[in-house]
Design an enzyme around this catalytic site. Sequence first.
Site, PDB file in Angstrom:
ATOM      1  N   HIS A  29      67.506  44.189  39.807  1.00  0.00           N
ATOM      2  CA  HIS A  29      68.209  43.603  40.940  1.00  0.00           C
ATOM      3  C   HIS A  29      67.269  43.297  42.101  1.00  0.00           C
ATOM      4  CE1 HIS A  29      67.944  47.909  41.730  1.00  0.00           C
ATOM      5  NE2 HIS A  29      68.009  47.616  43.010  1.00  0.00           N
ATOM      6  N   HIS A  78      65.647  42.460  49.404  1.00  0.00           N
ATOM      7  CA  HIS A  78      67.014  42.083  49.046  1.00  0.00           C
ATOM      8  C   HIS A  78      67.256  40.639  49.473  1.00  0.00           C
ATOM      9  CE1 HIS A  78      68.529  46.314  48.525  1.00  0.00           C
ATOM     10  NE2 HIS A  78      67.505  46.557  49.318  1.00  0.00           N
ATOM     11  N   HIS A 120      60.833  47.155  49.149  1.00  0.00           N
ATOM     12  CA  HIS A 120      61.578  46.261  48.269  1.00  0.00           C
ATOM     13  C   HIS A 120      62.352  45.240  49.078  1.00  0.00           C
ATOM     14  CE1 HIS A 120      64.399  49.884  48.434  1.00  0.00           C
ATOM     15  NE2 HIS A 120      65.035  48.955  49.103  1.00  0.00           N
ATOM     16  N   HIS A 148      62.901  46.252  52.973  1.00  0.00           N
ATOM     17  CA  HIS A 148      63.046  47.659  53.345  1.00  0.00           C
ATOM     18  C   HIS A 148      61.726  48.374  53.080  1.00  0.00           C
ATOM     19  CE1 HIS A 148      67.698  47.684  52.751  1.00  0.00           C
ATOM     20  NE2 HIS A 148      67.320  47.101  53.875  1.00  0.00           N
TER      21      HIS A 148
END
Length: 203
Positions: free
Chosen positions: A93, A121, A119, A138
Amino acid sequence: MKAIYCNVLVFLILFGAKSVNAQEVDDEREFDYSKHGEKGPRKWGQIKQEWDACSNGTMQSPIDLSSERVQIILKPEKKNYKAAHAIIKNRGHDVQIEWIGDGGWTSINGDDYRLRYAHWHSPSEHTVNGRSYDMELHLVHLNTNPNVGNYKIAVVGVLYKIGRADQFISRLMTDISSMTDKRNATKDLGTIDPNDINTQSKR
């Protein structure tokens, strides 16, 4: 990768030990951050029974960072990031960098939080005055307290909008492309300097 950092703000979220598991899940494909999607925040409490608190909770992500409600109560006092050995992983993801060596730390309210992960998003998890951004980084830090025997997590968030290519992300694109459709694939990145991650405004 056409991603440019938009310095609406760099924000910091602190979690206690019990919150870490809720924040850092292994597979986020069961939900997303689309405002009106079938797997978006408004539906989270209906997806799984153990997520039912998302239907009536008041203190969980995603957070709308409204200028009317947000108060600055703490901020990173200083940081001492340094180059260290790291790997990159396709988690299915998202893409995550993990520092195997000592990537340094940031100091918050007198406590040091060690950098562990970075990571991304897409779209952004959090919003600013109701506005969503194209991507959110993040930087995940851990603070171990030997006196208590638990730890806290500090997440520094960075918001992006589409624009000129981000140099740090562009350097990773060959590695990221080689891992497409290979969930849980990892690759050694060698030495990665967290200071190369752009956290300065370009607006």
